[in-house]
Motif scaffolding. Structure first.
Motif, PDB file in Angstrom:
ATOM      1  N   HIS A  37       0.833  -1.207   0.000  1.00 58.64           N
ATOM      2  CA  HIS A  37       0.000   0.000   0.000  1.00 58.64           C
ATOM      3  C   HIS A  37       0.861   1.248   0.000  1.00 58.64           C
ATOM      4  O   HIS A  37       2.078   1.172   0.152  1.00 58.64           O
ATOM      5  CB  HIS A  37      -0.975  -0.008   1.179  1.00 58.64           C
ATOM      6  CG  HIS A  37      -0.330   0.129   2.525  1.00 58.64           C
ATOM      7  ND1 HIS A  37       0.363  -0.892   3.141  1.00 58.64           N
ATOM      8  CD2 HIS A  37      -0.279   1.181   3.388  1.00 58.64           C
ATOM      9  CE1 HIS A  37       0.803  -0.481   4.317  1.00 58.64           C
ATOM     10  NE2 HIS A  37       0.433   0.779   4.496  1.00 58.64           N
ATOM     11  N   ASP A  41       6.078   4.353   4.702  1.00 54.65           N
ATOM     12  CA  ASP A  41       6.985   3.362   5.291  1.00 54.65           C
ATOM     13  C   ASP A  41       6.925   2.015   4.555  1.00 54.65           C
ATOM     14  O   ASP A  41       7.744   1.138   4.794  1.00 54.65           O
ATOM     15  CB  ASP A  41       6.716   3.173   6.795  1.00 54.65           C
ATOM     16  CG  ASP A  41       5.260   2.888   7.129  1.00 54.65           C
ATOM     17  OD1 ASP A  41       4.373   3.295   6.355  1.00 54.65           O
ATOM     18  OD2 ASP A  41       5.001   2.275   8.177  1.00 54.65           O
ATOM     19  N   HIS A  42       5.980   1.858   3.629  1.00 51.39           N
ATOM     20  CA  HIS A  42       5.862   0.616   2.853  1.00 51.39           C
ATOM     21  C   HIS A  42       6.193   0.846   1.389  1.00 51.39           C
ATOM     22  O   HIS A  42       6.809  -0.012   0.743  1.00 51.39           O
ATOM     23  CB  HIS A  42       4.443   0.047   2.985  1.00 51.39           C
ATOM     24  CG  HIS A  42       4.095  -0.331   4.380  1.00 51.39           C
ATOM     25  ND1 HIS A  42       4.104  -1.636   4.818  1.00 51.39           N
ATOM     26  CD2 HIS A  42       3.770   0.425   5.459  1.00 51.39           C
ATOM     27  CE1 HIS A  42       3.790  -1.669   6.111  1.00 51.39           C
ATOM     28  NE2 HIS A  42       3.575  -0.425   6.512  1.00 51.39           N
ATOM     29  N   ASP A 113      -0.276  -3.713   6.252  1.00 52.12           N
ATOM     30  CA  ASP A 113      -1.119  -3.174   7.320  1.00 52.12           C
ATOM     31  C   ASP A 113      -2.571  -3.504   6.962  1.00 52.12           C
ATOM     32  O   ASP A 113      -2.937  -3.492   5.790  1.00 52.12           O
ATOM     33  CB  ASP A 113      -0.970  -1.646   7.412  1.00 52.12           C
ATOM     34  CG  ASP A 113       0.438  -1.221   7.842  1.00 52.12           C
ATOM     35  OD1 ASP A 113       1.153  -2.038   8.437  1.00 52.12           O
ATOM     36  OD2 ASP A 113       0.794  -0.056   7.574  1.00 52.12           O
ATOM     37  N   HIS A 280      -5.593   0.366  11.616  1.00 52.76           N
ATOM     38  CA  HIS A 280      -4.957  -0.925  11.915  1.00 52.76           C
ATOM     39  C   HIS A 280      -5.897  -1.806  12.713  1.00 52.76           C
ATOM     40  O   HIS A 280      -6.738  -1.320  13.472  1.00 52.76           O
ATOM     41  CB  HIS A 280      -3.693  -0.720  12.748  1.00 52.76           C
ATOM     42  CG  HIS A 280      -2.574  -0.093  11.973  1.00 52.76           C
ATOM     43  ND1 HIS A 280      -1.652  -0.825  11.285  1.00 52.76           N
ATOM     44  CD2 HIS A 280      -2.259   1.197  11.765  1.00 52.76           C
ATOM     45  CE1 HIS A 280      -0.796  -0.010  10.699  1.00 52.76           C
ATOM     46  NE2 HIS A 280      -1.153   1.231  10.960  1.00 52.76           N
ATOM     47  N   HIS A 302       6.081  -6.401  12.442  1.00 48.60           N
ATOM     48  CA  HIS A 302       6.454  -5.241  13.245  1.00 48.60           C
ATOM     49  C   HIS A 302       5.329  -4.900  14.202  1.00 48.60           C
ATOM     50  O   HIS A 302       4.208  -5.360  14.035  1.00 48.60           O
ATOM     51  CB  HIS A 302       6.769  -4.031  12.359  1.00 48.60           C
ATOM     52  CG  HIS A 302       5.587  -3.498  11.583  1.00 48.60           C
ATOM     53  ND1 HIS A 302       4.966  -4.208  10.575  1.00 48.60           N
ATOM     54  CD2 HIS A 302       4.911  -2.331  11.675  1.00 48.60           C
ATOM     55  CE1 HIS A 302       3.978  -3.489  10.076  1.00 48.60           C
ATOM     56  NE2 HIS A 302       3.909  -2.341  10.729  1.00 48.60           N
ATOM     57  N   ASP A 329       4.251   3.186  12.276  1.00 45.89           N
ATOM     58  CA  ASP A 329       2.827   3.462  12.161  1.00 45.89           C
ATOM     59  C   ASP A 329       2.397   4.419  13.262  1.00 45.89           C
ATOM     60  O   ASP A 329       1.359   4.266  13.876  1.00 45.89           O
ATOM     61  CB  ASP A 329       2.051   2.148  12.186  1.00 45.89           C
ATOM     62  CG  ASP A 329       2.384   1.306  10.952  1.00 45.89           C
ATOM     63  OD1 ASP A 329       2.311   1.851   9.841  1.00 45.89           O
ATOM     64  OD2 ASP A 329       2.736   0.134  11.106  1.00 45.89           O
TER      65      ASP A 329
HETATM   66 ZN    ZN Z   1       2.751   0.531   8.181  1.00 43.04          ZN
END
Ligand code: ZN
Ligand code: ZN
Length: 332
Positions: A37, A41-42, A113, A280, A302, A329
């Motif tokens: 996504h 951070d991804h 996520d 989340h 994580h 996150d």
């Molecule tokens: Zn994330």
């Protein structure tokens, strides 16, 4: 038969799928990346080629410029090296996917996520049975049980209507949370213009282009104070306490985040109205999902890994912590 999933190798900077010679959500540039996504951070820039949903590629285009991307729709599969790769909805943000990997008679699902509760801006999570379920654990502690989203949005609206001389300034992550909050407000009959910080403009426009109607949005910058009284203003969390917010009419500072469950975090950001709205899975959703997916092994990427690992052990599911770095996150 050897060890399960020995063709999947976790490294600190991402999950390497050896027979595909591809990386999942790598934190450094790679020749081939499979992206779950669009969160920063991804999804990072600079990869040679990218496989992702069309929506995720569009988000990456906005953030990093045009990507050499191959779009893969939900339910479609693509062959990468010796691996069949599929994308299945994760319910996290628009375009978010779990990545389904089939190789050597084994199925591995990388969740990215995800969340399980309804989100009007994206397709709901699809349970995909597999041998190894690789999951996040951002809110992997039993204390994290997110309240009903509708009641949090109602609290926001009550406060807005109770103090018409002020505005409610809501901190919300620019990708996903902001648009979801807008849709939730619209769904509860709030048809008035919603004012946004300039940092939200491009992503809101993209959501509209991709078929998520957000109603009337106006840029908050440069608007006279009087016009903003009794209005909702959305801004990225970083703008809540900066100079920009001083020009608003006596704002009630709110923030929409799963972390608002922790009072100390709300205090740190001077948040007067904490709204527990998360993209989340909470503890119940994490454990419910593992039950439904019914994998032989759970690998945890994580978050708060220990408690979830322990839960798996009690439920006779082999579990392992991957300790991947670089997934933050904090604002989700
Ligand atoms: Zn994330
Ligand atoms: Zn995310």
């Amino acid at each position: 038969m050897g060890r399960l999933g020995k063709w999947i190798e976790p490294f600190p900077d991402g999950i390497y799928v050896r027979p595909a010679d591809a990386w999942i959500d790598p934190s450094s540039p790679k020749p081939t990346a499979l992206i779950t996504h669009g969160h920063g951070d991804h999804a990072r820039g600079g990869h040679g080629q990218v496989f992702a949903t069309a929506e995720t590629l569009a988000i990456m285009d906005v953030r990093y410029g045009e990507q050499a991307g191959t779009p893969v729709g939900y339910g479609e599969t693509v062959r990468v090296g010796e691996v069949e790769v599929g994308f299945v909805p994760a319910g996290h943000v628009l375009g978010s996917a779990q990545i389904v990997l089939d190789h050597a008679g084994e199925r591995v699902v990388v969740s990215g996520d995800y969340k399980r509760r309804p989100d009007p801006t994206c397709a709901p999570f699809v349970v995909t049975p597999c041998d190894i379920f690789i999951t996040e654990a951002t809110f992997g502690l039993p204390v994290f049980v997110h309240p009903d989203t509708g009641s949090e949005v109602d609290r926001l609206l009550h406060r807005l209507h109770a103090e018409p001389e002020r505005c409610v300034l809501v901190g919300a992550y620019a990708l996903g949370k902001a648009q979801r909050l807008i849709m939730e407000l619209r769904g509860r009959g709030h048809d008035e213009p919603i004012y946004i910080h300039g940092a939200l403009e491009r992503l809101c426009a993209l959501y509209e282009e991709l078929g998520v109607p957000l109603g009337e949005l106006r840029l908050a910058t440069g608007v006279p104070k009087d016009e903003l009284k009794g209005r909702i203003v959305l801004a990225p969390p970083g703008a809540l306490n900066d100079r920009w917010s001083r020009r608003l009419p006596d704002p009630i500072t709110a923030m929409a985040s799963g972390w608002m469950r922790i009072r100390q975090r709300a205090r740190q950001r001077n948040v007067e109205l904490p709204l527990v709205v998360s993209d989340h899975a909470d503890w119940d959703e994490l454990t419910q999902t593992i039950r439904e997916v019914a994998p032989r092994e759970v690998w945890i990427t994580h978050g708060r890994e220990e408690a979830l690992k322990h839960w798996c052990m009690i439920h006779q599911i082999k579990a392992r912590e991957l300790n991947l770095v670089g997934y933050e996150d904090e604002d989700d």
